[in-house]
Scaffold this motif. Structure first.
Motif, PDB file in Angstrom:
ATOM      1  N   UNK A 216      22.582  40.740  18.408  1.00 12.96           N
ATOM      2  CA  UNK A 216      21.492  39.847  18.770  1.00 12.96           C
ATOM      3  C   UNK A 216      21.425  39.460  20.228  1.00 12.96           C
ATOM      4  N   UNK A 217      22.369  39.802  21.072  1.00 12.45           N
ATOM      5  CA  UNK A 217      22.363  39.287  22.441  1.00 12.45           C
ATOM      6  C   UNK A 217      21.959  40.341  23.452  1.00 12.45           C
ATOM      7  N   UNK A 218      21.293  39.868  24.499  1.00 15.44           N
ATOM      8  CA  UNK A 218      20.964  40.668  25.666  1.00 15.44           C
ATOM      9  C   UNK A 218      21.745  40.017  26.800  1.00 15.44           C
ATOM     10  N   UNK A 219      22.369  40.816  27.672  1.00 19.51           N
ATOM     11  CA  UNK A 219      23.208  40.212  28.707  1.00 19.51           C
ATOM     12  C   UNK A 219      23.086  40.954  30.021  1.00 19.51           C
TER      13      UNK A 219
ATOM     14  N   UNK B 292      29.049  38.826  31.878  1.00 21.68           N
ATOM     15  CA  UNK B 292      29.763  38.037  30.882  1.00 21.68           C
ATOM     16  C   UNK B 292      29.303  36.582  30.822  1.00 21.68           C
ATOM     17  N   UNK B 293      28.685  36.074  31.872  1.00 20.53           N
ATOM     18  CA  UNK B 293      28.308  34.664  31.923  1.00 20.53           C
ATOM     19  C   UNK B 293      26.848  34.414  31.586  1.00 20.53           C
ATOM     20  N   UNK B 294      26.017  35.402  31.754  1.00 14.07           N
ATOM     21  CA  UNK B 294      24.587  35.234  31.528  1.00 14.07           C
ATOM     22  C   UNK B 294      24.145  36.103  30.365  1.00 14.07           C
ATOM     23  N   UNK B 295      23.709  35.484  29.292  1.00 13.81           N
ATOM     24  CA  UNK B 295      23.206  36.269  28.178  1.00 13.81           C
ATOM     25  C   UNK B 295      22.157  35.476  27.421  1.00 13.81           C
ATOM     26  N   UNK B 296      21.342  36.197  26.712  1.00 11.02           N
ATOM     27  CA  UNK B 296      20.307  35.620  25.864  1.00 11.02           C
ATOM     28  C   UNK B 296      20.336  36.351  24.537  1.00 11.02           C
ATOM     29  N   UNK B 297      20.167  35.610  23.464  1.00 10.28           N
ATOM     30  CA  UNK B 297      19.995  36.294  22.187  1.00 10.28           C
ATOM     31  C   UNK B 297      18.592  36.873  22.171  1.00 10.28           C
ATOM     32  N   UNK B 298      18.372  37.844  21.320  1.00 12.88           N
ATOM     33  CA  UNK B 298      17.017  38.394  21.202  1.00 12.88           C
ATOM     34  C   UNK B 298      16.055  37.321  20.730  1.00 12.88           C
ATOM     35  N   UNK B 299      16.514  36.421  19.868  1.00 12.30           N
ATOM     36  CA  UNK B 299      15.661  35.316  19.417  1.00 12.30           C
ATOM     37  C   UNK B 299      15.240  34.442  20.596  1.00 12.30           C
ATOM     38  N   UNK B 300      16.193  34.142  21.491  1.00 10.22           N
ATOM     39  CA  UNK B 300      15.862  33.335  22.670  1.00 10.22           C
ATOM     40  C   UNK B 300      14.899  34.074  23.588  1.00 10.22           C
TER      41      UNK B 300
ATOM     42  N   UNK C 198      18.765  37.383  34.960  1.00  9.03           N
ATOM     43  CA  UNK C 198      18.199  37.437  33.602  1.00  9.03           C
ATOM     44  C   UNK C 198      16.692  37.706  33.607  1.00  9.03           C
ATOM     45  N   UNK C 199      16.024  37.389  34.693  1.00 11.91           N
ATOM     46  CA  UNK C 199      14.576  37.602  34.776  1.00 11.91           C
ATOM     47  C   UNK C 199      14.219  39.057  34.492  1.00 11.91           C
ATOM     48  N   UNK C 200      15.054  39.960  34.948  1.00 13.64           N
ATOM     49  CA  UNK C 200      14.779  41.392  34.764  1.00 13.64           C
ATOM     50  C   UNK C 200      14.783  41.814  33.298  1.00 13.64           C
ATOM     51  N   UNK C 201      15.451  41.055  32.431  1.00 10.29           N
ATOM     52  CA  UNK C 201      15.468  41.400  31.006  1.00 10.29           C
ATOM     53  C   UNK C 201      14.078  41.367  30.387  1.00 10.29           C
ATOM     54  N   UNK C 202      13.179  40.586  30.970  1.00 13.11           N
ATOM     55  CA  UNK C 202      11.857  40.377  30.385  1.00 13.11           C
ATOM     56  C   UNK C 202      10.840  41.446  30.789  1.00 13.11           C
ATOM     57  N   UNK C 203      11.102  42.160  31.873  1.00 12.84           N
ATOM     58  CA  UNK C 203      10.111  43.094  32.399  1.00 12.84           C
ATOM     59  C   UNK C 203       9.615  44.128  31.393  1.00 12.84           C
ATOM     60  N   UNK C 204      10.468  44.701  30.542  1.00  9.57           N
ATOM     61  CA  UNK C 204       9.942  45.692  29.588  1.00  9.57           C
ATOM     62  C   UNK C 204       8.946  45.100  28.585  1.00  9.57           C
ATOM     63  N   UNK C 205       8.947  43.786  28.432  1.00 14.76           N
ATOM     64  CA  UNK C 205       8.090  43.139  27.445  1.00 14.76           C
ATOM     65  C   UNK C 205       6.810  42.568  28.036  1.00 14.76           C
ATOM     66  N   UNK C 206       6.632  42.693  29.338  1.00 15.18           N
ATOM     67  CA  UNK C 206       5.472  42.115  30.005  1.00 15.18           C
ATOM     68  C   UNK C 206       4.396  43.157  30.217  1.00 15.18           C
ATOM     69  N   UNK C 207       3.151  42.703  30.235  1.00 15.53           N
ATOM     70  CA  UNK C 207       2.056  43.604  30.555  1.00 15.53           C
ATOM     71  C   UNK C 207       2.265  44.117  31.966  1.00 15.53           C
TER      72      UNK C 207
END
Length: 162
Positions: free
Chosen positions: A20-23, A26-34, A121-130
């Motif tokens: 469930x986590x995207x990271x 080791x210090x910065x991670x987000x679950x897929x739900x988050x 962490x901002x870069x984790x969102x790019x694949x999901x953005x228009x």
């Protein structure tokens, strides 16, 4: 658990029981739900999209971001925004959306100075953005052919007019 890594780090796939986590490290991670919770709101997506189209910037002025989003939402230019249009977006970003992104570590938000700094962490969102942060009028962004098939022009127009 699948990990999405930024920079020179590699992709790691730990055991399936913790999927469930995207990271980023080791210090910065987000679950897929988050991650999907943060993407749930259009204004938060707009903030992240704004960062994505300005990769050369390391720091953003909150007022500039708010004005760009207000112009995009209202399909106008920043210069033509009304005070109410600016204020609605500014207040929502100031009180809710930017603090939430900061709480999750997606940005560093200095509310008193009005400064926003994207984190890795901002870069984790790019694949999901228009792909575009486009202020073009809606009728210029959607093209409809004159195809009169079962799902024809009149059906599309009725859906767009809702």
């Amino acid at each position: 658990m699948s990990y999405i890594c930024v920079g020179i780090m590699s992709i790691q796939t730990p055991p399936a029981e913790d999927a469930t986590a995207e990271t980023v490290d080791d210090h910065l991670s987000l679950s897929k739900d988050d991650l999907f919770h943060l993407l749930q709101n259009g204004r938060r997506r707009a903030v992240l999209r704004y960062f994505a189209v300005h990769p050369e910037q390391e720091e953003f002025n909150m007022r500039t971001v708010a004005e760009a989003i207000a112009a995009w939402e209202n399909e106008t230019s920043v210069e033509q925004l009304t005070s109410n249009q600016r204020q609605r977006v500014y207040i929502a970003l100031y009180q809710s959306h930017l603090p939430k992104l900061d709480d999750y570590g997606v940005i560093e938000y200095n509310q008193s100075r009005g400064l926003i700094v994207p984190t890795p962490l901002t870069a984790l969102f790019e694949p999901y953005l228009e792909a575009e942060f486009d202020a073009a009028p809606l009728d210029q962004r959607i093209t409809v052919s004159d195809d009169r098939s079962s799902f024809g022009l009149s059906t599309v127009r009725s859906l767009l007019n809702r």
